[in-house]
Design a protein around this motif. Structure first.
Motif, PDB file in Angstrom:
ATOM      1  N   LEU A  13       1.368 -10.259   8.708  1.00 21.55           N
ATOM      2  CA  LEU A  13       0.327 -10.012   9.712  1.00 21.55           C
ATOM      3  C   LEU A  13       0.695  -8.860  10.644  1.00 21.55           C
ATOM      4  O   LEU A  13      -0.164  -8.077  11.040  1.00 21.55           O
ATOM      5  CB  LEU A  13       0.059 -11.288  10.508  1.00 21.55           C
ATOM      6  CG  LEU A  13      -0.591 -12.424   9.721  1.00 21.55           C
ATOM      7  CD1 LEU A  13      -0.561 -13.718  10.523  1.00 21.55           C
ATOM      8  CD2 LEU A  13      -2.001 -12.059   9.314  1.00 21.55           C
ATOM      9  N   ILE A  14       1.970  -8.755  10.999  1.00 23.20           N
ATOM     10  CA  ILE A  14       2.420  -7.662  11.864  1.00 23.20           C
ATOM     11  C   ILE A  14       2.065  -6.317  11.238  1.00 23.20           C
ATOM     12  O   ILE A  14       1.653  -5.389  11.926  1.00 23.20           O
ATOM     13  CB  ILE A  14       3.933  -7.774  12.138  1.00 23.20           C
ATOM     14  CG1 ILE A  14       4.192  -8.923  13.128  1.00 23.20           C
ATOM     15  CG2 ILE A  14       4.511  -6.464  12.678  1.00 23.20           C
ATOM     16  CD1 ILE A  14       5.654  -9.279  13.295  1.00 23.20           C
ATOM     17  N   GLY A  15       2.186  -6.227   9.931  1.00 21.94           N
ATOM     18  CA  GLY A  15       1.864  -4.993   9.233  1.00 21.94           C
ATOM     19  C   GLY A  15       0.400  -4.612   9.313  1.00 21.94           C
ATOM     20  O   GLY A  15       0.034  -3.466   9.049  1.00 21.94           O
ATOM     21  N   LYS A  16      -0.456  -5.547   9.697  1.00 27.29           N
ATOM     22  CA  LYS A  16      -1.895  -5.288   9.791  1.00 27.29           C
ATOM     23  C   LYS A  16      -2.377  -5.045  11.219  1.00 27.29           C
ATOM     24  O   LYS A  16      -3.554  -4.790  11.441  1.00 27.29           O
ATOM     25  CB  LYS A  16      -2.666  -6.474   9.192  1.00 27.29           C
ATOM     26  CG  LYS A  16      -2.397  -6.655   7.712  1.00 27.29           C
ATOM     27  CD  LYS A  16      -3.120  -7.861   7.164  1.00 27.29           C
ATOM     28  CE  LYS A  16      -2.808  -8.034   5.685  1.00 27.29           C
ATOM     29  NZ  LYS A  16      -3.486  -9.180   5.107  1.00 27.29           N
ATOM     30  N   ILE A  17      -1.480  -5.145  12.198  1.00 27.86           N
ATOM     31  CA  ILE A  17      -1.857  -4.944  13.598  1.00 27.86           C
ATOM     32  C   ILE A  17      -1.721  -3.459  13.927  1.00 27.86           C
ATOM     33  O   ILE A  17      -0.619  -2.905  13.866  1.00 27.86           O
ATOM     34  CB  ILE A  17      -0.977  -5.802  14.531  1.00 27.86           C
ATOM     35  CG1 ILE A  17      -1.194  -7.292  14.224  1.00 27.86           C
ATOM     36  CG2 ILE A  17      -1.279  -5.493  15.995  1.00 27.86           C
ATOM     37  CD1 ILE A  17      -0.248  -8.221  14.956  1.00 27.86           C
ATOM     38  N   PRO A  18      -2.835  -2.795  14.257  1.00 22.79           N
ATOM     39  CA  PRO A  18      -2.809  -1.336  14.453  1.00 22.79           C
ATOM     40  C   PRO A  18      -1.740  -0.832  15.425  1.00 22.79           C
ATOM     41  O   PRO A  18      -1.062   0.146  15.134  1.00 22.79           O
ATOM     42  CB  PRO A  18      -4.215  -1.016  14.969  1.00 22.79           C
ATOM     43  CG  PRO A  18      -5.073  -2.109  14.412  1.00 22.79           C
ATOM     44  CD  PRO A  18      -4.191  -3.341  14.411  1.00 22.79           C
ATOM     45  N   CYS A  19      -1.563  -1.494  16.554  1.00 14.99           N
ATOM     46  CA  CYS A  19      -0.598  -0.998  17.543  1.00 14.99           C
ATOM     47  C   CYS A  19       0.849  -1.180  17.094  1.00 14.99           C
ATOM     48  O   CYS A  19       1.761  -0.624  17.711  1.00 14.99           O
ATOM     49  CB  CYS A  19      -0.831  -1.639  18.902  1.00 14.99           C
ATOM     50  SG  CYS A  19      -0.458  -3.397  18.970  1.00 14.99           S
ATOM     51  N   HIS A  57       0.287 -12.109  23.388  1.00 19.50           N
ATOM     52  CA  HIS A  57      -0.464 -12.690  22.275  1.00 19.50           C
ATOM     53  C   HIS A  57      -1.161 -11.589  21.480  1.00 19.50           C
ATOM     54  O   HIS A  57      -1.759 -10.677  22.067  1.00 19.50           O
ATOM     55  CB  HIS A  57      -1.529 -13.659  22.787  1.00 19.50           C
ATOM     56  CG  HIS A  57      -0.987 -14.754  23.633  1.00 19.50           C
ATOM     57  ND1 HIS A  57      -0.453 -15.901  23.116  1.00 19.50           N
ATOM     58  CD2 HIS A  57      -0.902 -14.878  24.980  1.00 19.50           C
ATOM     59  CE1 HIS A  57      -0.062 -16.693  24.100  1.00 19.50           C
ATOM     60  NE2 HIS A  57      -0.328 -16.086  25.245  1.00 19.50           N
ATOM     61  N   PHE A  58      -1.095 -11.697  20.154  1.00 14.19           N
ATOM     62  CA  PHE A  58      -1.824 -10.827  19.242  1.00 14.19           C
ATOM     63  C   PHE A  58      -2.881 -11.679  18.567  1.00 14.19           C
ATOM     64  O   PHE A  58      -2.553 -12.640  17.860  1.00 14.19           O
ATOM     65  CB  PHE A  58      -0.891 -10.223  18.183  1.00 14.19           C
ATOM     66  CG  PHE A  58       0.186  -9.349  18.762  1.00 14.19           C
ATOM     67  CD1 PHE A  58      -0.043  -7.998  18.976  1.00 14.19           C
ATOM     68  CD2 PHE A  58       1.417  -9.879  19.099  1.00 14.19           C
ATOM     69  CE1 PHE A  58       0.948  -7.185  19.504  1.00 14.19           C
ATOM     70  CE2 PHE A  58       2.419  -9.083  19.627  1.00 14.19           C
ATOM     71  CZ  PHE A  58       2.185  -7.731  19.832  1.00 14.19           C
ATOM     72  N   LEU A  59      -4.136 -11.357  18.798  1.00 16.53           N
ATOM     73  CA  LEU A  59      -5.250 -12.121  18.242  1.00 16.53           C
ATOM     74  C   LEU A  59      -5.439 -11.735  16.776  1.00 16.53           C
ATOM     75  O   LEU A  59      -5.879 -10.630  16.473  1.00 16.53           O
ATOM     76  CB  LEU A  59      -6.515 -11.851  19.051  1.00 16.53           C
ATOM     77  CG  LEU A  59      -7.790 -12.577  18.640  1.00 16.53           C
ATOM     78  CD1 LEU A  59      -7.608 -14.092  18.674  1.00 16.53           C
ATOM     79  CD2 LEU A  59      -8.930 -12.159  19.546  1.00 16.53           C
ATOM     80  N   ILE A  60      -5.109 -12.631  15.892  1.00 22.26           N
ATOM     81  CA  ILE A  60      -5.159 -12.367  14.457  1.00 22.26           C
ATOM     82  C   ILE A  60      -6.527 -12.702  13.878  1.00 22.26           C
ATOM     83  O   ILE A  60      -7.113 -11.914  13.148  1.00 22.26           O
ATOM     84  CB  ILE A  60      -4.070 -13.182  13.720  1.00 22.26           C
ATOM     85  CG1 ILE A  60      -2.684 -12.841  14.264  1.00 22.26           C
ATOM     86  CG2 ILE A  60      -4.153 -12.973  12.209  1.00 22.26           C
ATOM     87  CD1 ILE A  60      -2.313 -11.379  14.184  1.00 22.26           C
ATOM     88  N   ARG A  61      -7.010 -13.877  14.197  1.00 23.38           N
ATOM     89  CA  ARG A  61      -8.300 -14.315  13.646  1.00 23.38           C
ATOM     90  C   ARG A  61      -9.053 -15.089  14.720  1.00 23.38           C
ATOM     91  O   ARG A  61      -8.463 -15.818  15.509  1.00 23.38           O
ATOM     92  CB  ARG A  61      -8.071 -15.214  12.427  1.00 23.38           C
ATOM     93  CG  ARG A  61      -9.372 -15.612  11.733  1.00 23.38           C
ATOM     94  CD  ARG A  61      -9.148 -16.488  10.519  1.00 23.38           C
ATOM     95  NE  ARG A  61      -8.701 -17.809  10.934  1.00 23.38           N
ATOM     96  CZ  ARG A  61      -7.629 -18.437  10.435  1.00 23.38           C
ATOM     97  NH1 ARG A  61      -6.902 -17.873   9.507  1.00 23.38           N
ATOM     98  NH2 ARG A  61      -7.299 -19.627  10.865  1.00 23.38           N
ATOM     99  N   GLY A  79      -8.214  -8.949  14.650  1.00 23.44           N
ATOM    100  CA  GLY A  79      -7.767  -7.596  14.358  1.00 23.44           C
ATOM    101  C   GLY A  79      -6.558  -7.114  15.129  1.00 23.44           C
ATOM    102  O   GLY A  79      -6.299  -5.921  15.207  1.00 23.44           O
ATOM    103  N   GLY A  80      -5.806  -8.032  15.737  1.00 27.41           N
ATOM    104  CA  GLY A  80      -4.589  -7.647  16.440  1.00 27.41           C
ATOM    105  C   GLY A  80      -4.762  -7.318  17.905  1.00 27.41           C
ATOM    106  O   GLY A  80      -3.845  -6.813  18.547  1.00 27.41           O
ATOM    107  N   LYS A  81      -5.937  -7.595  18.462  1.00 24.44           N
ATOM    108  CA  LYS A  81      -6.162  -7.348  19.895  1.00 24.44           C
ATOM    109  C   LYS A  81      -5.078  -8.055  20.697  1.00 24.44           C
ATOM    110  O   LYS A  81      -4.709  -9.196  20.413  1.00 24.44           O
ATOM    111  CB  LYS A  81      -7.550  -7.852  20.295  1.00 24.44           C
ATOM    112  CG  LYS A  81      -7.863  -7.695  21.744  1.00 24.44           C
ATOM    113  CD  LYS A  81      -7.915  -6.245  22.166  1.00 24.44           C
ATOM    114  CE  LYS A  81      -8.158  -6.135  23.657  1.00 24.44           C
ATOM    115  NZ  LYS A  81      -7.719  -4.888  24.204  1.00 24.44           N
ATOM    116  N   ILE A  82      -4.559  -7.372  21.712  1.00 24.34           N
ATOM    117  CA  ILE A  82      -3.483  -7.911  22.545  1.00 24.34           C
ATOM    118  C   ILE A  82      -4.064  -8.491  23.823  1.00 24.34           C
ATOM    119  O   ILE A  82      -4.944  -7.892  24.440  1.00 24.34           O
ATOM    120  CB  ILE A  82      -2.487  -6.803  22.919  1.00 24.34           C
ATOM    121  CG1 ILE A  82      -1.850  -6.220  21.662  1.00 24.34           C
ATOM    122  CG2 ILE A  82      -1.417  -7.324  23.865  1.00 24.34           C
ATOM    123  CD1 ILE A  82      -1.021  -4.990  21.920  1.00 24.34           C
TER     124      ILE A  82
END
Length: 120
Positions: A13-19, A57-61, A79-82
């Motif tokens: 999942l980390i690999g999919k977080i833009p930041c 927190h990283f919002l995944i889903r 989408g990885g929103k923080i």
């Protein structure tokens, strides 16, 4: 999910977080080792206004509302929103200025301030 499976899932999942896209493999593995996958249900608070928060927190889903004084100020979608970054960055002893509330089934990766701080 076993701890090894959770670690692998967080790393994926980390690999999919833009930041976090610029993280190299080692940095991603370190973050994955201290991150925790957490699930929240409809109307469940993730951060409570007036409470303490020492997590990033990283919002995944899913989708969350930012609520101040009982009013929805904005919404975030996966989408990885923080969120939780203000108190995390400052390790503030002040209380949270907003609530973050799940408005459907939500999955986040949460990282504790102390875990990041203790890496140095």
């Amino acid at each position: 999910m076993t701890p090894a499976q959770e670690l692998f899932k967080i790393l994926e999942l980390i690999g999919k977080i833009p930041c976090l896209a610029a993280f190299n493999r080692n940095d991603s593995e370190i973050l994955a080792s201290i991150g925790k996958l957490k699930e929240y249900k409809l109307n469940e608070p993730i951060i409570s206004e007036g409470g303490q928060n020492h997590q990033l927190h990283f919002l995944i889903r899913g989708q969350v509302n930012v609520v101040i004084g009982g009013k929805v100020i904005k919404s975030y979608k996966g989408g990885g929103k923080i969120f939780g970054e203000n108190s995390f960055i400052t390790n503030s002893i002040e209380t949270s200025s907003a609530s973050i509330v799940a408005i459907n089934d939500v999955v986040v990766i949460s990282v504790n301030y102390d875990d990041i701080y203790n890496l140095s």
